[in-house]
Design an enzyme around this catalytic site. Structure first.
Site, PDB file in Angstrom:
ATOM      1  N   ARG C  51     -21.205 -32.942 -32.626  1.00  0.00           N
ATOM      2  CA  ARG C  51     -20.857 -31.592 -33.044  1.00  0.00           C
ATOM      3  C   ARG C  51     -22.109 -30.733 -33.279  1.00  0.00           C
ATOM      4  O   ARG C  51     -22.222 -29.620 -32.759  1.00  0.00           O
ATOM      5  CB  ARG C  51     -20.045 -31.685 -34.333  1.00  0.00           C
ATOM      6  CG  ARG C  51     -19.721 -30.375 -34.995  1.00  0.00           C
ATOM      7  CD  ARG C  51     -19.101 -30.669 -36.347  1.00  0.00           C
ATOM      8  NE  ARG C  51     -18.023 -31.603 -36.174  1.00  0.00           N
ATOM      9  CZ  ARG C  51     -16.789 -31.241 -35.845  1.00  0.00           C
ATOM     10  NH1 ARG C  51     -16.480 -29.977 -35.712  1.00  0.00           N
ATOM     11  NH2 ARG C  51     -15.851 -32.153 -35.692  1.00  0.00           N
ATOM     12  N   THR C  52     -23.039 -31.252 -34.047  1.00  0.00           N
ATOM     13  CA  THR C  52     -24.252 -30.485 -34.350  1.00  0.00           C
ATOM     14  C   THR C  52     -25.077 -30.271 -33.080  1.00  0.00           C
ATOM     15  O   THR C  52     -25.608 -29.192 -32.836  1.00  0.00           O
ATOM     16  CB  THR C  52     -25.096 -31.218 -35.419  1.00  0.00           C
ATOM     17  OG1 THR C  52     -24.278 -31.445 -36.564  1.00  0.00           O
ATOM     18  CG2 THR C  52     -26.301 -30.391 -35.823  1.00  0.00           C
ATOM     19  N   LYS C  80     -40.903 -48.473 -27.415  1.00  0.00           N
ATOM     20  CA  LYS C  80     -42.168 -49.066 -26.981  1.00  0.00           C
ATOM     21  C   LYS C  80     -43.226 -48.997 -28.083  1.00  0.00           C
ATOM     22  O   LYS C  80     -44.365 -49.376 -27.862  1.00  0.00           O
ATOM     23  CB  LYS C  80     -42.672 -48.352 -25.717  1.00  0.00           C
ATOM     24  CG  LYS C  80     -41.844 -48.679 -24.472  1.00  0.00           C
ATOM     25  CD  LYS C  80     -42.148 -47.736 -23.318  1.00  0.00           C
ATOM     26  CE  LYS C  80     -41.170 -47.965 -22.152  1.00  0.00           C
ATOM     27  NZ  LYS C  80     -41.165 -46.829 -21.203  1.00  0.00           N
ATOM     28  N   ARG C 101     -32.498 -34.589 -35.026  1.00  0.00           N
ATOM     29  CA  ARG C 101     -31.658 -35.365 -35.933  1.00  0.00           C
ATOM     30  C   ARG C 101     -32.186 -36.785 -35.929  1.00  0.00           C
ATOM     31  O   ARG C 101     -32.381 -37.360 -34.843  1.00  0.00           O
ATOM     32  CB  ARG C 101     -30.218 -35.370 -35.382  1.00  0.00           C
ATOM     33  CG  ARG C 101     -29.271 -36.239 -36.175  1.00  0.00           C
ATOM     34  CD  ARG C 101     -28.609 -35.386 -37.227  1.00  0.00           C
ATOM     35  NE  ARG C 101     -27.432 -35.966 -37.785  1.00  0.00           N
ATOM     36  CZ  ARG C 101     -26.418 -35.228 -38.255  1.00  0.00           C
ATOM     37  NH1 ARG C 101     -26.436 -33.917 -38.165  1.00  0.00           N
ATOM     38  NH2 ARG C 101     -25.375 -35.791 -38.805  1.00  0.00           N
ATOM     39  N   HIS C 129     -29.809 -31.048 -44.309  1.00  0.00           N
ATOM     40  CA  HIS C 129     -29.124 -30.615 -43.095  1.00  0.00           C
ATOM     41  C   HIS C 129     -28.995 -29.095 -43.198  1.00  0.00           C
ATOM     42  O   HIS C 129     -27.900 -28.544 -43.315  1.00  0.00           O
ATOM     43  CB  HIS C 129     -27.755 -31.293 -43.021  1.00  0.00           C
ATOM     44  CG  HIS C 129     -27.031 -31.079 -41.732  1.00  0.00           C
ATOM     45  ND1 HIS C 129     -27.620 -30.515 -40.625  1.00  0.00           N
ATOM     46  CD2 HIS C 129     -25.753 -31.362 -41.374  1.00  0.00           C
ATOM     47  CE1 HIS C 129     -26.732 -30.455 -39.660  1.00  0.00           C
ATOM     48  NE2 HIS C 129     -25.602 -30.954 -40.080  1.00  0.00           N
TER      49      HIS C 129
END
Lengths: 308, 308, 308
Positions: C51-52, C80, C101, C129
């Site tokens: 959604r975000t 890595k 995120r 957020h």
């Protein structure tokens, strides 16, 4: 019509219109290159299908639009317990049209019910895959110039193959067609397709296990993949998967203007050597699928008032 | 040339041309900002490599084109048994140029053989990764102003490091260069590289395990990562991974105009403190990689008749 | 300001400016449709949040820009062994602005410290957020016309719900507001929020376990999801997850101009029947989130000198 869930959502007239638009796109691609400028396709593939996803995304880009792509077994929102209905409402806030592939039958329908933008079913479980049928139909049209008076062979897995059922449904609406259903006993067309479609509409058809016996009479030969995931046991799969493999040799008795179709991906149902035969139309079918998706996106966005 | 699979597919003249285009892009980005309007890159990463994928996608966007991205261990089509050849043919229907990363050696070659559009090898197994070498070469050109008469040190994993082999191949075509091969015994340059390239072309080289002893003579120092996945046992990896770590202290005896390169990602082969040294060129190399990919995309699309 | 990591990085004046820009975008979308032509957003979602991610990508596309999307538990580079700092520097070579995120608290901050382009925190662990809070604030502004003299109920998981803490932080900067904190005992607002924010700023608040008792006085009701992943044992989750479910019936005593917010996705905290109530604002909130992200992207790109 606001969304496309099943091929039969389209009237014969709407289908004609899509075929006409697709042919105009092929003839004049530049005319459409900016048609969807500023609009966005949500490409929601909750079940992997790279080929179909690429076709939709290529279609939107060739119309000048943008794409937001979601792939994976479930969105994170779904994993958090969100309903398909809420997902549909949310995605409607971000984009202008949705193409959705989902493993559950009916998911596309529920999405369309709740979205405020048009929804295209890009395959839901074993149920429907209408844009594949649009690709098939444009290919038949471009190769044959008509949808009528054709002898259409369908071969392979006719039990689970949803593209076959949709094609039978779609072509049963035109006059003079005849179906030749070629499959092993275990993978015959389900009786509801025969009863509800072929018999109800008085469409002539024959069932056979012998591809070679019917080859000379076919105008169209629609081959299908025998999918491992459709079988309940491995033994049956291994025994049947090589049945009905199309080879150069088997094509010797076929009509010179036969059109060979296959929804792809193929495993070994059609020998690679057949690719060089001018009757092989399955890669043309891939291209035609893109053009029909372009035509469909345009039609649905227009009907939704997003385009002039 | 239609596709780029190996760095040696490019002649010295073609390389010069790419370098010149990249420099013009850097000087006049606006001139190229719409060059690929309406064209699409298929970014097929069947093996993860976020950095390389982002570089290709950024390159295509900075040329005004679009991108269809496929990531993951295998496409769904491959999972269904589709051949690389069929995937190549299908993707050719959707896009205008392909960048492909694949774990199997030769996959890019087979793709190029079957695609009807140009293909760029974005890394196939331990084999080739020619666009990394393009990034390296533009960096050398911009830092040194020449490809000749350079003493080039390569350090770290010279056995499995494909970027090192490609760089040796590429720089062996110019006059007056000398290689200094710095590695532990276990990770020395394979003998076929020494025989088939260096010795055959009479390129002077030395092998050493001692970075400090050779530091003062180097014009270029190409550091490489010791990759865990290349080792057969964990013990060897742990013993060797910290060999040949470049630090500020070790650079004291280096030339003031040394250029330090690294294909990235780094783990700890170069101390973070080195980043502030003006001789550190590895983040410039990242940028240069994007510009060379832009130049390459332009060249291949032009040769394919997709651009004027 | 160069990056946005925490909602409090924005002054009250900057917030006013973002609200004003968002409202201008809503009124005149065409004015902004090409604002970011030629610029690229890196959409880095190392933790899934479809959604975000869609909201950021839709925002960038509606500004005429492009998007390079990276999803998955870790990039291949991180796998890595690459540091977040190196990733930040590399991504800065490919794009113009980053939305990140990440499951680890502080990852967005480290990215911003090392990137040479603006960074937007799209959620880091249980920490911040801020763009969700921007969505909440625009919704309050559009529904109420003010940020002052509001009685704001927050209901559900107030212990782990980071969006609640950010909203309290943000709304505590305006005069005359009162908070009503509604939760089970186990999920009360942490004492540091009460001490450091509410008490320090002398903001009136009440704590209660009884939603119905306080319903009539609320101007805003901010519902939150009880997240399974925040609980230490399944039993507690099952016992508490259905507490404080909002139904049509419970809304009977609410003000006629109550605004019901929810950060979504919802599970069952709000009955689907409530969706038809004009006081339900959570799908408007989704749209508002997109507009605020557009305003934020514009602001940060301007400050970075990438836009006029």
């Amino acid at each position: 019509m606001k969304s496309l869930i099943d091929i039969l959502d389209l009237t014969v007239e709407e289908l004609d219109e899509l075929i006409a638009t697709a042919q105009d796109i092929i003839a004049n691609p530049q005319k459409y290159a900016e048609a969807c400028r500023g609009l966005k396709l949500a490409s929601l593939f909750f079940e992997p299908s790279t080929r179909t996803r690429m076709s939709f995304e290529a279609a939107m880009y060739e119309l000048g639009g943008n794409v937001i792509s979601v792939t994976g077994a479930g969105t994170s929102s779904a994993a958090k317990g969100e309903s398909v209905a809420d997902t549909a409402k949310t995605v409607s806030c971000y984009t202008d049209i949705i193409a959705i592939r989902h493993p559950k039958e009916g998911a596309a329908y529920v999405t369309a019910k709740n979205a405020t933008i048009p929804v295209i079913n890009a395959g839901d479980g074993g149920h429907c895959h209408p844009t594949q049928t649009l690709a098939d139909l444009l290919t038949i049209w471009r190769e044959k110039g008509r949808f009528t008076n054709l002898t259409i062979g369908v071969c392979g897995d006719l039990k689970f193959g949803r593209t076959v059922h949709s094609l039978i449904n779609a072509m049963s609406r035109y006059e003079g067609n005849k179906f030749v259903l070629i499959s092993p006993e275990e993978l015959k067309v389900p009786s509801y397709v025969k009863k509800d479609v072929l018999q109800q509409k008085h469409i002539p058809y024959v069932q056979t296990t012998d591809l070679m016996a019917v080859m000379p009479e076919l105008d169209i030969l629609y081959m299908t993949r025998v999918q491992r995931e459709r079988f309940f046991n491995e033994e049956d799969y291994l025994r049947l998967k090589d049945s009905y493999i199309l080879t150069v040799d088997k094509l010797k008795t076929a009509k010179p203007d036969l059109a060979i179709l296959h929804p792809l991906p193929r495993v070994n149902e059609i020998s690679v050597a057949v690719d060089d035969d001018p009757r092989a139309c399955y890669f043309k079918q891939v291209l035609n699928g893109k053009y029909m998706r372009m035509a469909l996106i345009l039609k649905l966005l227009k009907e939704a008032g997003k385009l002039n």
